[in-house]
Enzyme design. Structure first.
Site, mmCIF file in Angstrom:
data_model
loop_
_atom_site.group_PDB
_atom_site.id
_atom_site.type_symbol
_atom_site.label_atom_id
_atom_site.label_comp_id
_atom_site.label_asym_id
_atom_site.label_seq_id
_atom_site.Cartn_x
_atom_site.Cartn_y
_atom_site.Cartn_z
ATOM 1 N N GLY A 11 -24.751 15.848 -0.487
ATOM 2 C CA GLY A 11 -24.561 16.931 0.486
ATOM 3 C C GLY A 11 -25.872 17.605 0.827
ATOM 4 N N GLY A 130 -19.599 21.078 -5.658
ATOM 5 C CA GLY A 130 -18.579 20.892 -4.615
ATOM 6 C C GLY A 130 -17.199 21.225 -5.154
ATOM 7 N N ASN A 131 -16.458 21.996 -4.393
ATOM 8 C CA ASN A 131 -15.149 22.498 -4.860
ATOM 9 C C ASN A 131 -13.994 21.552 -4.600
ATOM 10 O OD1 ASN A 131 -15.641 25.048 -6.054
ATOM 11 N ND2 ASN A 131 -16.153 25.875 -4.043
ATOM 12 N N ASP A 159 -20.667 32.883 -10.580
ATOM 13 C CA ASP A 159 -19.678 33.905 -10.963
ATOM 14 C C ASP A 159 -20.248 34.829 -12.038
ATOM 15 O OD1 ASP A 159 -17.391 32.542 -9.445
ATOM 16 O OD2 ASP A 159 -18.072 30.974 -10.784
ATOM 17 N N HIS A 187 -13.441 27.818 -11.869
ATOM 18 C CA HIS A 187 -14.183 28.486 -10.785
ATOM 19 C C HIS A 187 -13.206 28.668 -9.629
ATOM 20 C CE1 HIS A 187 -17.131 29.564 -7.816
ATOM 21 N NE2 HIS A 187 -16.807 28.520 -7.072
HETATM 22 P P1 NAD Z 1 -21.584 22.204 3.919
HETATM 23 O O1 NAD Z 1 -20.404 21.745 4.694
HETATM 24 O O2 NAD Z 1 -22.616 23.043 4.590
HETATM 25 O O3 NAD Z 1 -22.346 20.940 3.332
HETATM 26 C C1 NAD Z 1 -21.683 19.925 2.659
HETATM 27 C C2 NAD Z 1 -22.451 18.663 2.915
HETATM 28 O O4 NAD Z 1 -21.842 17.635 2.143
HETATM 29 C C3 NAD Z 1 -22.419 18.213 4.381
HETATM 30 O O5 NAD Z 1 -23.737 18.015 4.846
HETATM 31 C C4 NAD Z 1 -21.627 16.907 4.336
HETATM 32 O O6 NAD Z 1 -22.090 15.963 5.291
HETATM 33 C C5 NAD Z 1 -21.882 16.456 2.902
HETATM 34 N N1 NAD Z 1 -20.892 15.527 2.380
HETATM 35 C C6 NAD Z 1 -19.554 15.501 2.616
HETATM 36 N N2 NAD Z 1 -19.006 14.456 1.977
HETATM 37 C C7 NAD Z 1 -20.006 13.832 1.311
HETATM 38 C C8 NAD Z 1 -20.072 12.678 0.501
HETATM 39 N N3 NAD Z 1 -18.980 11.962 0.238
HETATM 40 N N4 NAD Z 1 -21.264 12.316 -0.006
HETATM 41 C C9 NAD Z 1 -22.375 13.021 0.256
HETATM 42 N N5 NAD Z 1 -22.386 14.120 1.058
HETATM 43 C C10 NAD Z 1 -21.217 14.500 1.568
HETATM 44 O O7 NAD Z 1 -21.039 22.916 2.594
HETATM 45 P P2 NAD Z 1 -21.850 23.845 1.582
HETATM 46 O O8 NAD Z 1 -21.741 25.251 2.039
HETATM 47 O O9 NAD Z 1 -23.192 23.261 1.331
HETATM 48 O O10 NAD Z 1 -20.917 23.730 0.290
HETATM 49 C C11 NAD Z 1 -20.807 22.519 -0.441
HETATM 50 C C12 NAD Z 1 -19.719 22.630 -1.491
HETATM 51 O O11 NAD Z 1 -20.096 23.577 -2.474
HETATM 52 C C13 NAD Z 1 -18.364 23.114 -0.954
HETATM 53 O O12 NAD Z 1 -17.332 22.355 -1.572
HETATM 54 C C14 NAD Z 1 -18.303 24.553 -1.409
HETATM 55 O O13 NAD Z 1 -16.977 25.006 -1.529
HETATM 56 C C15 NAD Z 1 -18.983 24.438 -2.752
HETATM 57 N N6 NAD Z 1 -19.472 25.691 -3.364
HETATM 58 C C16 NAD Z 1 -19.354 25.831 -4.710
HETATM 59 C C17 NAD Z 1 -19.817 26.963 -5.345
HETATM 60 C C18 NAD Z 1 -19.697 27.144 -6.831
HETATM 61 O O14 NAD Z 1 -20.010 28.238 -7.317
HETATM 62 N N7 NAD Z 1 -19.266 26.173 -7.604
HETATM 63 C C19 NAD Z 1 -20.417 27.973 -4.571
HETATM 64 C C20 NAD Z 1 -20.545 27.797 -3.186
HETATM 65 C C21 NAD Z 1 -20.066 26.638 -2.589
HETATM 66 C C1 LMR Z 2 -17.956 30.617 -3.933
HETATM 67 O O1 LMR Z 2 -17.517 31.034 -5.026
HETATM 68 O O2 LMR Z 2 -18.654 31.323 -3.183
HETATM 69 C C2 LMR Z 2 -17.691 29.196 -3.546
HETATM 70 O O3 LMR Z 2 -16.877 28.558 -4.494
HETATM 71 C C3 LMR Z 2 -17.188 29.060 -2.173
HETATM 72 C C4 LMR Z 2 -15.719 29.431 -2.093
HETATM 73 O O4 LMR Z 2 -14.941 28.649 -1.531
HETATM 74 O O5 LMR Z 2 -15.368 30.509 -2.574
#
Ligand code: NAD
Ligand code: LMR
Length: 328
Positions: A11, A130-131, A159, A187
């Site tokens: 990603g 990724g969530n 968190d 999470h």
């Molecule tokens: P985004 O949509 O801006 O970017 C995601 C990227 O992943 C895109 O560029 C997409 O093309 C790519 N992608 C999709 N499928 C893929 C695959 N199979 N292989 C490789 N790349 C792939 O999203 P973001 O804002 O960067 O968020 C990414 C993830 O992180 C989301 O699932 C979001 O919910 C999660 N997240 C988690 C936390 C946490 O604390 N754990 C915090 C924030 C966001």
């Molecule tokens: C967050 O905690 O900010 C991320 O997991 C994005 C979401 O979906 O809440």
């Protein structure tokens, strides 16, 4: 100079990727004397945008950035990887819960787990962002035959940082005065930010915050709902703070934890604290001098905490059941 390490990021052209790659390349994640090779993995439609990000990486002329590879081929992407940072997946939109992403994103992590097992270095460590990150990590772990379970992590450091910031603001102290802040469970909106064991300037939180109703109510719900509040305000999910949480997570895993403190990371449970063995759940972790980690023993879990932890663990069980077909 040390030998370069190889860091694979999925990603990489996404929002978090854009906030993350420059911090890895600058040395913020692995230290100022550790060169890095970046293997940036994206899906085909995003390869053009990824080229633009790489042009920007080039334009920074980072002294520590040794090599950059962009690919949509998982075998190339995880080849020789010492760290796999699995960020790529669809983020949730306003009105969705993270569990809604289970079916959309879960499938991504079977192929990635398999490719990691087949191509990564022997010391590979995997952090899933990724969530829904706990269950995605569970899927990757179960798909990565031969890679030990203790190499798989999911992120609750964001968190933990959110919880510290809320406590510091309420107690009118600095963030750095808060220690022993544990996030338990998933999470998600069921996570339990444990104020009962947290400390402010080494003292119980209740020495500084007398408002028990706030601690048991608004504090917990603010941390649980912070991701949703950011999506509502920004129209997009947290990105810079998520990238920062990942920098902090990897640093925590590569640096001995200060004595008496701990860090929150989702790991494969060994059954400690009544959390089913094999679930990927957040708990207090201590990283040792040799780089290995343990669950911190002997943390007190009172009746209030027990109920909150159990609710989040139940959600993890339900998520696991919902992806049973993806678990090898
Ligand atoms: P985004 O949509 O801006 O970017 C995601 C990227 O992943 C895109 O560029 C997409 O093309 C790519 N992608 C999709 N499928 C893929 C695959 N199979 N292989 C490789 N790349 C792939 O999203 P973001 O804002 O960067 O968020 C990414 C993830 O992180 C989301 O699932 C979001 O919910 C999660 N997240 C988690 C936390 C946490 O604390 N754990 C915090 C924030 C966001
Ligand atoms: C967050 O905690 O900010 C991320 O997991 C994005 C979401 O979906 O809440």
């Amino acid at each position: 100079m040390k030998t370069p390490i190889t860091v694979s990021v999925t990603g990489a052209a996404g929002q978090i990727g854009y906030a993350l790659l420059f911090r890895i390349a600058s040395g913020a994640m692995f230290g100022p004397d550790q060169p890095v090779n970046l293997r940036l993995i994206e899906i085909e439609p995003a390869m053009g945008a990824l080229e633009g990000v790489i042009m920007e990486l080039d334009d920074c002329a980072f002294p520590l950035l040794n090599e950059v590879v962009a690919t949509s081929d998982l075998n190339v992407g995880f080849s020789g990887a010492n760290w796999a940072l699995l960020v790529g997946s669809v983020p949730r939109k306003a009105g969705m819960e993270r569990a809604d992403l289970l079916k959309i994103n879960g499938g991504i992590f079977t192929g990635q787990g398999k490719a990691i097992a087949e191509n990564a270095a022997d010391d590979i460590r995997v952090v899933v962002v990724g969530n829904p990150c706990n269950t995605n990590a569970l899927i990757a772990m179960n798909s990565a035959a031969g890679v030990p379970n203790d190499r798989f992590f999911a992120m609750t450091r964001l968190d933990e940082n959110r919880a510290k910031s809320q406590l510091a603001a309420k107690a009118n102290v600095h963030n750095s005065d808060i220690t022993n802040m544990c996030i338990w469970g998933n999470h998600s909106a069921t996570q339990y930010p444990d104020f009962t064991n947290a400390k402010i300037k080494g003292q119980p939180v209740t020495d500084f915050i007398k408002d028990q109703e706030w601690l048991e109510g608004e504090f917990i719900s603010t941390v649980q709902q912070r991701g949703a509040a950011i999506i509502k305000a920004r129209g997009a999910s947290s990105a810079a703070s998520a990238a920062n949480g990942l920098v902090d997570t990897v640093r925590a895993l590569t640096t001995p934890t200060p004595a008496g403190d701990w860090t929150s990371i989702c790991v494969c449970s060994d059954g400690s604290y009544g959390i089913d063995a094999g679930l990927i759940a957040s708990m207090p972790i201590f990283v040792k001098e040799d780089g290995s980690w343990d669950v911190v023993p002997g943390v007190e879990v009172d009746a209030f905490s027990r109920e909150k932890i159990d609710a989040s663990v139940q959600e993890l069980r339900d998520e696991k059941a919902a992806v049973a077909d993806l678990l090898a």
